[in-house]
Design an enzyme around this catalytic site. Structure first.
Site, PDB file in Angstrom:
ATOM      1  N   ASP A  43       5.017  -3.436 -13.399  1.00 30.01           N
ATOM      2  CA  ASP A  43       4.919  -4.314 -12.231  1.00 30.01           C
ATOM      3  C   ASP A  43       5.118  -5.753 -12.675  1.00 30.01           C
ATOM      4  OD1 ASP A  43       2.399  -2.082 -11.392  1.00 30.01           O
ATOM      5  OD2 ASP A  43       4.189  -2.390 -10.158  1.00 30.01           O
ATOM      6  N   ASP A 184       3.462   3.751  -3.693  1.00 22.83           N
ATOM      7  CA  ASP A 184       2.772   2.943  -4.695  1.00 22.83           C
ATOM      8  C   ASP A 184       1.596   2.192  -4.098  1.00 22.83           C
ATOM      9  OD1 ASP A 184       3.938   0.088  -6.711  1.00 22.83           O
ATOM     10  OD2 ASP A 184       2.097   1.252  -6.761  1.00 22.83           O
TER      11      ASP A 184
HETATM   12  C1  DX5 Z   1       0.522  -3.228  -6.942  1.00 21.95           C
HETATM   13  C2  DX5 Z   1       1.418  -2.467  -7.861  1.00 21.95           C
HETATM   14  C3  DX5 Z   1       0.958  -1.065  -8.127  1.00 21.95           C
HETATM   15  C4  DX5 Z   1      -0.425  -0.921  -8.684  1.00 21.95           C
HETATM   16  C5  DX5 Z   1      -0.904   0.482  -8.427  1.00 21.95           C
HETATM   17  O1  DX5 Z   1       1.181  -4.320  -6.414  1.00 21.95           O
HETATM   18  O2  DX5 Z   1       2.716  -2.442  -7.350  1.00 21.95           O
HETATM   19  O3  DX5 Z   1       1.868  -0.397  -8.959  1.00 21.95           O
HETATM   20  O4  DX5 Z   1      -0.436  -1.187 -10.030  1.00 21.95           O
HETATM   21  O5  DX5 Z   1      -2.223   0.605  -8.844  1.00 21.95           O
HETATM   22  P1  DX5 Z   1      -3.279   1.510  -8.063  1.00 21.95           P
HETATM   23  O6  DX5 Z   1      -2.789   2.929  -8.213  1.00 21.95           O
HETATM   24  O7  DX5 Z   1      -4.553   1.245  -8.803  1.00 21.95           O
HETATM   25  O8  DX5 Z   1      -3.303   1.063  -6.654  1.00 21.95           O
END
Ligand code: DX5
Length: 231
Positions: A43, A184
């Protein structure tokens, strides 16, 4: 190794390293690969498009040296077209840009593909599916954000499941069923089966994999079990 095969589709797992222990990033990425993750998501945040700053090119290059699986760069940056060539050069196999961040989406998607990577378009929660109408045939992946982009550990937005199902219907109706439907944000053991049944085929998981309760291998095994009943 896909999480499962459902409705004739492989369900791919893409752990997000945002919640990983950055002091041991190579090992954390390697643990996901060893546990059978299909992709690894990075990310990239610039503090402008989203209210957070994360990692950039040197981390992508380091991860490229550490693992062999697909490196998926989710660009949460303003004007991502400025950097797609650098991310491919650093080792990204797949790049997703936000439709809200780039002015000429078709040009940006074409550019990513000309560089030899696969290309995706991401929609933040408030962005309707309709914005994809023209660009869909050029995409390898659509990313449906199920949280507002910028942070790990947030709660899944429940109306996203219906948005996934509507996208799945559109893709199938247009003969574009090969396009990945990636989800996501806030994906957990208890909502995974519903998300996949709605039509998702590529699952990003952050804090449900990288946490203090269990090892990466234990967490991924638990996600596999959660889908076994849906196979
Ligand atoms: C948030 C990111 C995600 C995040 C997901 O903006 O794009 O990829 O890291 O993490 P969780 O699964 O903890 O929501």
């Amino acid at each position: 190794m896909p999480l499962a095969h459902i409705n004739g589709r492989s369900i791919l797992l893409a752990p997000s390293i945002l919640s990983a222990d950055f002091a041991h990033l190579g090992e954390q990425a390697g643990a996901a690969e060893a546990a059978g993750a299909d992709w690894l998501q990075v990310d990239v945040m610039d503090g402008m498009f989203v209210p957070n700053i994360s990692v950039g090119l040197p981390v992508v290059a380091a991860l490229r040296r550490a693992i062999g699986i697909t490196l998926d760069c989710h660009l949460m940056i303003a004007q991502p077209e400025r950097y797609v060539a650098d991310f491919v050069k650093a080792g990204a196999n797949h790049i997703t840009v936000h439709v809200e961040a780039t002015r000429h989406l078709h040009r940006t998607i074409q550019h990513i593909k000309e560089l030899g990577a696969t290309a995706g378009a991401a929609l933040s929660p408030a962005t309707p599916l309709g914005v994809l109408e023209e660009i869909l045939p050029y995409l390898d992946l659509v990313l449906i954000m199920s949280v507002n982009p910028g942070f790990g550990g947030q709660a899944y937005i429940p109306t996203t499941t219906d948005k996934i199902a509507r996208l799945r219907r559109i893709l199938d109706a247009r003969g574009l069923g090969h396009i990945h439907v990636q989800v996501d944000g806030g994906v957990k053991v208890d909502n995974l089966a519903a998300i996949v049944s709605a039509g998702a085929t590529n699952i990003v998981v952050g804090s449900a994999i990288y946490n203090e309760r269990q090892t990466v291998a234990e967490a991924i095994a638990e996600l596999r079990r959660a889908l076994r009943s849906a196979e």
